[in-house]
Design a protein around this motif. Structure first.
Motif, PDB file in Angstrom:
ATOM      1  N   SER A  82       0.835  -1.207   0.000  1.00 60.56           N
ATOM      2  CA  SER A  82       0.000   0.000   0.000  1.00 60.56           C
ATOM      3  C   SER A  82       0.866   1.253   0.000  1.00 60.56           C
ATOM      4  N   PHE A  85       2.391   1.567  -3.379  1.00 59.94           N
ATOM      5  CA  PHE A  85       1.367   1.980  -4.329  1.00 59.94           C
ATOM      6  C   PHE A  85       1.170   3.497  -4.281  1.00 59.94           C
ATOM      7  N   VAL A  94      -1.565   6.794 -11.624  1.00 62.84           N
ATOM      8  CA  VAL A  94      -2.567   5.940 -10.985  1.00 62.84           C
ATOM      9  C   VAL A  94      -2.746   4.628 -11.748  1.00 62.84           C
ATOM     10  N   SER A  97       0.476   2.348 -11.736  1.00 62.90           N
ATOM     11  CA  SER A  97       0.668   1.772 -10.405  1.00 62.90           C
ATOM     12  C   SER A  97      -0.362   0.688 -10.124  1.00 62.90           C
ATOM     13  N   SER A  98      -1.600   0.911 -10.535  1.00 63.67           N
ATOM     14  CA  SER A  98      -2.645  -0.088 -10.323  1.00 63.67           C
ATOM     15  C   SER A  98      -2.375  -1.353 -11.120  1.00 63.67           C
ATOM     16  N   THR A 102      -1.746  -4.175  -8.203  1.00 62.14           N
ATOM     17  CA  THR A 102      -2.925  -5.010  -7.966  1.00 62.14           C
ATOM     18  C   THR A 102      -2.628  -6.494  -8.179  1.00 62.14           C
ATOM     19  N   ALA A 121      -7.250  -7.069 -12.403  1.00 62.79           N
ATOM     20  CA  ALA A 121      -6.438  -5.851 -12.392  1.00 62.79           C
ATOM     21  C   ALA A 121      -6.822  -4.936 -13.553  1.00 62.79           C
ATOM     22  N   PHE A 124     -10.234  -3.426 -12.854  1.00 67.52           N
ATOM     23  CA  PHE A 124     -10.084  -2.400 -11.825  1.00 67.52           C
ATOM     24  C   PHE A 124      -9.535  -1.108 -12.428  1.00 67.52           C
ATOM     25  N   CYS A 125      -8.504  -1.215 -13.239  1.00 74.09           N
ATOM     26  CA  CYS A 125      -7.900  -0.030 -13.864  1.00 74.09           C
ATOM     27  C   CYS A 125      -8.871   0.642 -14.823  1.00 74.09           C
ATOM     28  N   ILE A 128     -11.373   2.578 -12.748  1.00 72.68           N
ATOM     29  CA  ILE A 128     -10.790   3.824 -12.246  1.00 72.68           C
ATOM     30  C   ILE A 128     -10.826   4.886 -13.341  1.00 72.68           C
TER      31      ILE A 128
END
Length: 151
Positions: A82, A85, A94, A97-98, A102, A121, A124-125, A128
């Motif tokens: 974390s 990250f 962002v 890094s994700s 992730t 992953a 998720f990206c 975002i």
């Protein structure tokens, strides 16, 4: 030390981390500081709930699991990843890094289906990007990889 006390310690550390992160994010400009402030505020609220639940467990339950069952390696993996990250967002962006952290965190925590980890992953990206860039129209910090590729 029982599980509830370990959770209290963990939740307190997360709360402290959230407070310092929120103080740091408050120094960012209005548009680039919006996302970190929202995320850290939610993190702070959830960690305070976690503290309350831990305190409730300490005062109500007497038979808790011992620390032998607590997985310290995974705990430190979550804390360190974390932190990396958050640091990575500053230098890589962002999304980059994700994409990196992730799947590494999921694999480190024991998920072995690499295909599903990579799909999660990427989803998720994508979420975002869609939520902040398309729906909310909030610019994300610049990505280092795009600066390298585009000169």
């Amino acid at each position: 030390m029982n599980k509830a006390k370990i959770e209290l310690l963990s939740s307190t550390l997360v709360t402290i981390f959230s407070i310092f992160g929120l103080i740091e994010a408050w120094g960012y400009s209005a548009t680039s500081g919006f996302l970190p402030r929202i995320v850290l505020f939610i993190m702070l609220a959830l960690s305070l709930i976690w503290i309350a639940q831990s305190l409730k467990s300490i005062f109500q339950l007497k038979n808790q699991e011992k620390t032998a069952d607590f997985e310290w390696g995974k705990f430190f993996l979550i804390i360190s990843s974390s932190s990396l990250f958050v640091l990575g967002i500053s230098y890589l962006g962002v999304i980059t890094s994700s994409v990196i952290f992730t799947p590494l965190l999921a694999l480190g925590l024991g998920y072995r289906n690499v295909k599903n980890v990579i799909i999660a992953a990427l989803v998720f990206c994508t979420l975002i990007y869609v939520v902040f860039r398309v729906v909310l129209r909030i610019p994300l910090p610049p990505e280092a990889i795009s600066a390298l590729l585009m000169g």
